[in-house]
Design a protein around this motif. Structure first.
Motif, PDB file in Angstrom:
ATOM      1  N   PRO A   1       0.754  -1.288  -0.112  1.00 44.43           N
ATOM      2  CA  PRO A   1       0.003  -0.069  -0.088  1.00 44.43           C
ATOM      3  C   PRO A   1       0.535   1.199   0.136  1.00 44.43           C
ATOM      4  O   PRO A   1       0.490   2.330  -0.654  1.00 44.43           O
ATOM      5  CB  PRO A   1      -0.788  -0.104   1.241  1.00 44.43           C
TER       6      PRO A   1
ATOM      7  N   GLU B   1      -4.162 -12.013  -3.741  1.00 43.59           N
ATOM      8  CA  GLU B   1      -5.403 -11.644  -4.832  1.00 43.59           C
ATOM      9  C   GLU B   1      -6.187 -10.405  -4.381  1.00 43.59           C
ATOM     10  O   GLU B   1      -6.485  -9.749  -5.264  1.00 43.59           O
ATOM     11  CB  GLU B   1      -6.481 -13.032  -4.673  1.00 43.59           C
ATOM     12  N   GLY B   2      -6.407 -10.057  -3.144  1.00 46.15           N
ATOM     13  CA  GLY B   2      -6.976  -8.830  -2.630  1.00 46.15           C
ATOM     14  C   GLY B   2      -6.226  -7.583  -3.117  1.00 46.15           C
ATOM     15  O   GLY B   2      -7.024  -6.820  -3.702  1.00 46.15           O
ATOM     16  N   LEU B   3      -4.928  -7.463  -3.022  1.00 44.31           N
ATOM     17  CA  LEU B   3      -4.270  -6.456  -3.682  1.00 44.31           C
ATOM     18  C   LEU B   3      -4.401  -6.364  -5.309  1.00 44.31           C
ATOM     19  O   LEU B   3      -4.581  -5.349  -5.576  1.00 44.31           O
ATOM     20  CB  LEU B   3      -2.650  -6.404  -3.181  1.00 44.31           C
TER      21      LEU B   3
ATOM     22  N   ASP C   1      -6.802  -7.368  -6.735  1.00 41.40           N
ATOM     23  CA  ASP C   1      -8.444  -6.934  -7.171  1.00 41.40           C
ATOM     24  C   ASP C   1      -8.566  -5.325  -6.780  1.00 41.40           C
ATOM     25  O   ASP C   1      -9.216  -4.622  -7.415  1.00 41.40           O
ATOM     26  CB  ASP C   1      -9.468  -7.730  -6.091  1.00 41.40           C
ATOM     27  N   ALA C   2      -7.790  -4.982  -5.861  1.00 43.19           N
ATOM     28  CA  ALA C   2      -7.898  -3.611  -5.193  1.00 43.19           C
ATOM     29  C   ALA C   2      -7.237  -2.608  -6.109  1.00 43.19           C
ATOM     30  O   ALA C   2      -7.544  -1.625  -6.299  1.00 43.19           O
ATOM     31  CB  ALA C   2      -7.580  -3.419  -3.765  1.00 43.19           C
ATOM     32  N   HIS C   3      -5.938  -2.984  -6.961  1.00 49.37           N
ATOM     33  CA  HIS C   3      -5.197  -2.108  -7.488  1.00 49.37           C
ATOM     34  C   HIS C   3      -4.979  -2.912  -9.132  1.00 49.37           C
ATOM     35  O   HIS C   3      -3.862  -3.126  -9.508  1.00 49.37           O
ATOM     36  CB  HIS C   3      -3.878  -1.949  -6.928  1.00 49.37           C
ATOM     37  N   PRO C   4      -6.283  -3.023  -9.672  1.00 49.06           N
ATOM     38  CA  PRO C   4      -6.016  -3.830 -11.081  1.00 49.06           C
ATOM     39  C   PRO C   4      -4.989  -3.197 -12.116  1.00 49.06           C
ATOM     40  O   PRO C   4      -4.285  -4.014 -12.734  1.00 49.06           O
ATOM     41  CB  PRO C   4      -7.344  -3.847 -11.606  1.00 49.06           C
TER      42      PRO C   4
END
Ligand code: ADP
Length: 456
Positions: free
Chosen positions: A294, A319-321, A323-326
């Motif tokens: 981040p 995966e979460g990162l 998805d959050a920052h494609p």
């Protein structure tokens, strides 16, 4: 030097069975020794049923079958041990079947000479998987190489109940310790970098085996792994989008554009892309990158391309990162050899934030592909990556000291400064691509160590 007969005993061999650097190291060393004129043969397990098109049967060893792999002409002879009830398909099962598989491998190594009518001068055993062989009265002196002290092969004694002649007594805790047994019994112990050889004699890195290692006097001998530049060389690599080399790096632009187009379409083509290819485990410090991301995304223009599989918590976090920052973070969950090559070629920077690293191969691959490694100073990373100094023009990467996100952020920000410096960057990339970690440079140290074992 007179040719020697060397038997390699290992769980993995690149091109045949690989989950990590062990496979590359065993195959690379074998190839280099064969190239130097030695008669090197390899014994690995068969993990799945093997058909006659890939191997032919030589005969039984106990209740196992010995098969000879149909190798390319001129390659080393590779034997595979097919043990009953163990065609699990997976390399490691993580349960007692591993104990049975590798106890049988050690036993078969000791019996191999009788079946083949071929006597090895030296047994070279790799990691815990082959570590019982030195304790099982092998017919030749033994070298045991530690590729990773974090994997020791500890099983309840009951796991080996059905396996015949195993000379590994359970220890006070009721368990059989494959690696510890081997470290005591082997005639010579080596590991895969000089710094790791020093580190594992200390409680901080010794994983409970530092006292056993200190008892060995001068051992372990640290010999840096080499790189197989037949596989890892951007001028000949068939898996990358355009060939390039130190003299003409222009193909790297094609490799960069192609990787970005696939993984991060729309990403700023002038911003640095940071790659990571790794098993996703605590050792590799992938959590440091996850925690740092981040802040890195806020403070820099960099994008990130991550390939790996392993720990489910780390997979979910990545995966979460993504998805959050494609537009800035891509994560491919899995084991993908062609994509690994494309990341080495197409990234600008490559992170290896390991907590410990016996040798580490990916930073050496990255160097060859002109992709600047950002590493923690530990083990083989400390032996291969020197922090760049723009004033003197020396160095080939960015190195941080402490295993925390701030250390990684510091080192990545330094590397991004160099990336943005039109004078410094080409120099740094040139230094990286010119570094030579070929096996040809390392093989002499093994030859010398074998020679001392055979004729003390
Ligand atoms: P280790 O043996 O501890 O995993 P190394 O750096 O010595 O670490 O070697 C890792 C090897 O495995 C390299 O060849 C690397 O490219 C490869 N590798 C690791 N993860 C993957 C993956 N997900 N897909 C393809 N190759 C991988």
């Amino acid at each position: 030097m007179a040719p020697m007969k060397i038997l390699m005993v290992a769980a993995e061999y690149a091109g045949l069975v690989k989950t990590g650097g062990l496979a590359d190291a065993v195959a690379g060393l074998t190839g280099a020794l064969a190239g130097a004129g030695h008669d090197v043969r390899v014994l690995v397990p068969a993990y799945a049923p093997i058909g006659p098109e890939t191997a032919h049967e030589l005969g039984p060893i106990g209740d196992c079958r010995l098969l000879e792999h149909r190798n390319a002409a001129g390659g080393p002879r590779i034997y595979r041990l097919d043990a009953p009830g163990l065609d699990t398909g997976s390399v490691y099962t993580g349960d007692d079947r591993d104990a049975v598989r590798f106890a049988r491998l050690a036993g078969a190594a000791c019996a191999l000479g009788d079946v083949l009518g071929w006597r090895a001068d030296v047994f070279h055993c790799h990691d815990w998987h082959a570590a019982l062989a030195p304790a099982m009265r092998p017919p030749a002196p033994t070298m045991l190489t530690v590729h990773n002290l974090g994997y020791q092969g500890v099983f309840p004694a009951s796991a080996l109940a059905g396996v015949g002649d195993v000379r590994a007594a359970p220890e006070a805790d009721g368990n059989v310790h494959f690696l510890r047994t081997g470290l005591r019994a082997a005639d010579r112990v080596t590991t895969v970098s000089p710094t790791y050889a020093r580190e594992i004699r200390t409680p901080e890195f010794g994983m409970g085996l530092d006292a056993v290692l200190r008892d060995r006097g001068d051992d372990p001998l640290g010999i840096l792994n080499g790189v197989d530049y037949q596989t890892w060389e951007p001028s000949t690599d068939p898996l990358i989008d355009a060939p390039y080399g130190a003299e003409d790096p222009s193909g790297k632009a094609t490799a960069r554009a192609s990787l970005r187009g696939d993984l991060l379409p729309g990403f700023d083509r002038n911003a640095p892309l940071v790659g990571l290819v790794s098993r996703l485990v605590h050792q590799k410090g992938v959590d440091l990158l996850i925690d740092a991301l981040p802040e890195l995304l806020a403070r820099t223009r960099a994008g990130f391309a991550v390939l790996g599989s392993g720990d489910a918590v780390l997979e979910r976090a990545l995966e979460g990162l993504a998805d959050a920052h494609p537009g800035r973070v891509a994560f491919r969950n899995g084991y993908d050899e062609p994509l690994a090559h494309r990341i080495f070629a197409g990234a600008d920077l490559f992170v290896v934030p390991s907590r410990y690293e016996p040798c580490g191969l990916t930073q050496m691959y990255a160097l060859r592909y002109g992709t600047i490694p950002v590493v923690r100073r530990t083990g083989g990373l400390a032996d291969t990556v020197l922090h760049f100094d723009p004033a003197s023009g020396r160095g080939n990467g960015s190195v941080f000291e402490h295993a925390d996100p701030q250390g990684l952020i510091w080192a990545l920000e330094r590397a991004i400064e160099w990336f943005d410096d039109a004078a410094a960057w080409p120099r740094l990339v040139r230094n990286a691509m010119r570094a030579d970690f070929s096996w040809a440079r390392q093989v002499g140290a093994y030859e010398e160590a074998y020679r001392r074992l055979i004729r003390p």
